[in-house]
Write an enzyme that holds these catalytic residues in place. Structure first.
Site, short mmCIF file in Angstrom:
data_model
loop_
_atom_site.label_atom_id
_atom_site.label_comp_id
_atom_site.label_asym_id
_atom_site.label_seq_id
_atom_site.Cartn_x
_atom_site.Cartn_y
_atom_site.Cartn_z
N ARG A 1 0.84 -1.20 0.00
CA ARG A 1 0.00 0.00 0.00
C ARG A 1 0.88 1.25 0.00
NH1 ARG A 1 -5.14 0.20 0.92
NH2 ARG A 1 -5.13 -1.82 2.01
N THR B 1 -8.13 -3.20 -2.31
CA THR B 1 -9.06 -2.08 -2.17
C THR B 1 -9.85 -1.88 -3.47
OG1 THR B 1 -7.35 -1.09 -0.75
CG2 THR B 1 -9.32 0.21 -1.14
N GLY C 1 -3.04 -6.14 10.94
CA GLY C 1 -2.32 -6.29 12.20
C GLY C 1 -1.56 -7.59 12.35
N LYS D 1 -11.25 -13.00 3.04
CA LYS D 1 -10.33 -12.14 3.76
C LYS D 1 -11.00 -11.72 5.07
CE LYS D 1 -8.53 -7.41 3.16
NZ LYS D 1 -8.33 -6.34 2.13
N GLU E 1 0.25 -7.80 -3.85
CA GLU E 1 -0.96 -6.96 -4.02
C GLU E 1 -0.58 -5.49 -4.04
OE1 GLU E 1 -4.48 -5.35 -1.08
OE2 GLU E 1 -3.79 -7.40 -0.82
N GLY F 1 0.38 -6.27 5.76
CA GLY F 1 0.37 -4.85 5.44
C GLY F 1 1.57 -4.13 6.02
N SER F 2 1.32 -3.24 6.98
CA SER F 2 2.36 -2.34 7.46
C SER F 2 3.48 -3.05 8.22
CB SER F 2 1.74 -1.26 8.35
OG SER F 2 1.07 -1.83 9.46
#
Length: 204
Positions: free
Chosen positions: A17, A68, A158, A128, A40, A178-179
């Site tokens: 992202r 998204t 998370g 998901k 992704e 993700g992050s």
């Protein structure tokens, strides 16, 4: 490999992202080295179509997807860019059906059993579980008891290396990262460190 086999081989989806087209290939290299088979690019990233196109051309053996994805029109654009996987934060039946009509894999976001069954009814290839912060491993186990056998559950949100084993033990098939894996501005060397940490959690 089938989608199921791809997830069994290495159960992580790299979510980039915020990635930019001029850096996406350099960032993908350490991911592939670590074992990632799925990358992704969320559509709220800068010039996502360009990044998807670059990845699809450079890495034909890697499953490139878009995250998204909110509308059927966006599904068509992902297909045109060479993406083969649609990932959604929600469970809009029209988007799922558009993805399947375009012969793309589709993983909608669900937060309740009602949404899960509806998504499967519309043709979802996996579910998901989002946001995973609100759905601990015990929820995965409860869902496994009522959903059709073989349903692929992918917690997203998370997920850190230390959370992988409890979710896997509860029945999760794979994870969206993700992050904890990538934040905008990271260098290829930095993402190599985080990618290897997740790979190590899988080997354990």
């Amino acid at each position: 490999m089938s989608f199921d086999e791809t997830l069994k081989a290495f159960p992580f989806i790299a979510i980039l992202r915020g990635v930019k087209p001029d850096e996406v290939l350099a960032l993908a290299e350490p991911l592939v080295e670590a074992g990632f088979h799925i990358i992704e690019v969320p559509l709220n990233s800068p010039e996502p179509w360009r990044s998807i196109e670059l990845l699809a051309r450079a890495l034909p053996d890697i499953l490139i997807g878009a995250g998204t994805v909110l509308t059927p029109q966006a599904v068509a654009s992902v297909h045109d860019a060479g993406g083969r996987l649609i990932l959604m934060p929600h469970s809009d039946g029209a988007v799922i059906r558009a993805a399947k009509e375009a012969r793309l894999l589709c993983v909608p976001g669900v937060a309740t059993p009602t949404e899960a069954f509806a998504a499967l009814g519309n043709g979802a290839d996996a579910l998901k579980m989002f946001p995973a912060e609100q759905m601990p491993p015990a929820v995965v186990g409860a869902w496994r008891a009522v959903l059709p056998s073989g349903t692929l559950l992918l917690p997203v949100g998370g997920i850190t290396p230390d959370k992988v084993e409890p979710y896997r033990a509860a029945g999760a098939a794979a994870f969206g990262l993700g992050s904890a894996l990538y934040k905008p501005g990271m260098t290829p060397e930095q993402i190599r460190v985080t990618a290897q940490a997740f790979a190590a959690s899988w080997r354990r």
